[in-house]
Design a protein around this motif. Structure first.
Motif, mmCIF file in Angstrom:
data_model
loop_
_atom_site.group_PDB
_atom_site.id
_atom_site.type_symbol
_atom_site.label_atom_id
_atom_site.label_comp_id
_atom_site.label_asym_id
_atom_site.label_seq_id
_atom_site.Cartn_x
_atom_site.Cartn_y
_atom_site.Cartn_z
ATOM 1 N N ALA A 52 67.816 -16.153 -39.450
ATOM 2 C CA ALA A 52 66.860 -14.472 -38.388
ATOM 3 C C ALA A 52 67.806 -14.349 -37.077
ATOM 4 O O ALA A 52 68.287 -13.119 -36.291
ATOM 5 N N ASP A 53 68.288 -15.592 -36.385
ATOM 6 C CA ASP A 53 69.369 -15.251 -34.835
ATOM 7 C C ASP A 53 70.552 -15.047 -35.974
ATOM 8 O O ASP A 53 70.724 -13.773 -35.152
ATOM 9 N N VAL A 54 70.859 -15.470 -36.361
ATOM 10 C CA VAL A 54 72.133 -15.412 -36.475
ATOM 11 C C VAL A 54 72.283 -13.772 -37.216
ATOM 12 O O VAL A 54 73.053 -12.960 -36.573
ATOM 13 N N ARG A 101 61.463 -9.769 -43.429
ATOM 14 C CA ARG A 101 60.806 -9.522 -41.775
ATOM 15 C C ARG A 101 61.077 -8.131 -41.882
ATOM 16 O O ARG A 101 61.128 -7.683 -40.421
ATOM 17 N N GLY A 102 61.769 -7.603 -42.917
ATOM 18 C CA GLY A 102 63.125 -6.726 -42.584
ATOM 19 C C GLY A 102 63.535 -7.067 -41.862
ATOM 20 O O GLY A 102 64.777 -5.697 -41.379
ATOM 21 N N LEU A 103 64.671 -7.139 -42.605
ATOM 22 C CA LEU A 103 65.768 -7.985 -41.474
ATOM 23 C C LEU A 103 67.357 -7.205 -42.536
ATOM 24 O O LEU A 103 68.223 -7.990 -42.179
ATOM 25 N N ALA A 104 67.002 -7.280 -43.851
ATOM 26 C CA ALA A 104 67.966 -7.230 -45.167
ATOM 27 C C ALA A 104 67.991 -5.592 -45.294
ATOM 28 O O ALA A 104 67.357 -5.068 -45.014
ATOM 29 N N VAL A 114 77.590 -9.044 -44.654
ATOM 30 C CA VAL A 114 76.990 -9.981 -45.998
ATOM 31 C C VAL A 114 76.841 -11.474 -45.884
ATOM 32 O O VAL A 114 77.627 -12.206 -45.582
ATOM 33 N N VAL A 115 74.696 -11.556 -45.571
ATOM 34 C CA VAL A 115 75.132 -12.948 -45.045
ATOM 35 C C VAL A 115 74.876 -14.151 -46.022
ATOM 36 O O VAL A 115 73.708 -13.197 -47.330
#
Length: 266
Positions: free
Chosen positions: A67-69, A95-98, A5-6
């Motif tokens: 995004a890098d993390v 961005r489809g990252l979650a 969880v970020v």
């Protein structure tokens, strides 16, 4: 393996503002990640002593940092953000990252039109001076009390100010202020991406900085997405709802949503 969880903080706070949330989610089987914004000082005292470290951070730069993390994690994380962190969480989801996203009192993005007087007053300490775009700007206690802690007692407001308040980069507020006039703005969210995943937007009824009609407008923009999109308004709460004495009520709502949605795909 635990789902990461970020946590993404907003302006005038540091990643330590999420400490109790991180413990809470860890106790429920998640793996908390608190990266902070680029070059964030480690402590409130250090941030207040060296405000220049906070300056010149743009929305695009900070979004790319997170995004890098995320790219270094073992799996797609849950992303939870507050205020400008809530905006960043939606950018990352777009961005489809979650795997799932919770945006709490999120700063508005391009297409979100309401601009309440209380929002203008809350951002005036920065926007009143164009030179603040390249500075980090602190809030006085009175400004913090109005923008963050209007829904708690004055004693609690003072305690929150002393524990959490730090200078904030002016650039994101200037970017947000003109987002609806700038087609090339970094303050935009891909609300249509089918890989966005489930999204919950949480608003505080008494929030001066991001009033419910702003959060509701973001929710309406996000409803076109094929993913689950939900909206909750928490009665009696201001912008400090993630750090004040009622934080656990909000954390419970976030956890319930995330756990339910992840179970559907697990």
């Amino acid at each position: 393996m635990s789902t990461p969880v970020v946590f993404i903080h907003g302006l005038w706070l540091l990643e330590s503002s999420w400490d109790r949330w991180a413990t809470f989610f860890a106790e429920h089987g998640y793996d908390p990640v608190q990266p902070g914004w680029p070059d964030d000082p480690e402590t409130v005292a250090e941030a207040n002593a060296h405000p220049e470290a906070m300056a010149n951070k743009t929305v695009g730069q900070v979004a790319d940092h997170f995004a890098d993390v995320i790219s270094g994690l073992s799996e797609k994380p849950v992303v939870i953000g507050h205020s400008f962190g809530g905006l960043l969480a939606q950018i990352l989801a777009g961005r489809g990252l979650a795997a799932a996203t919770v945006a709490i009192s999120p700063a508005p993005f391009r297409g979100v039109l309401p601009l309440p007087i209380s929002t203008l007053r809350s951002s005036a300490p920065v926007l009143s001076n164009p030179r603040n775009r390249h500075r980090a700007v602190p809030l006085t206690f009175d400004q913090f009390h109005y923008a963050f802690a209007n829904a708690v007692s004055e004693d609690e407001a003072k305690a929150l100010y002393e524990e959490h308040a730090v200078p904030a980069p002016g650039a994101p507020l200037f970017q947000a202020a003109v987002a609806n006039l700038n087609p090339w703005t970094e303050v935009k969210v891909d609300t249509d991406n089918p890989d966005r995943g489930p999204l919950l937007i949480i608003a505080g009824e008494k929030d001066h900085t991001v009033p419910p009609n702003v959060s509701s407008a973001a929710y309406k923009q996000q409803q076109d997405n094929p993913g689950v999109t939900e909206y909750v308004e928490v009665p009696g709460r201001g912008h400090a709802l993630t750090i004040d004495s009622g934080w656990e009520e909000v954390a419970d709502q976030a956890l319930s949503f995330v756990s339910r949605e992840l179970q559907k795909v697990g």
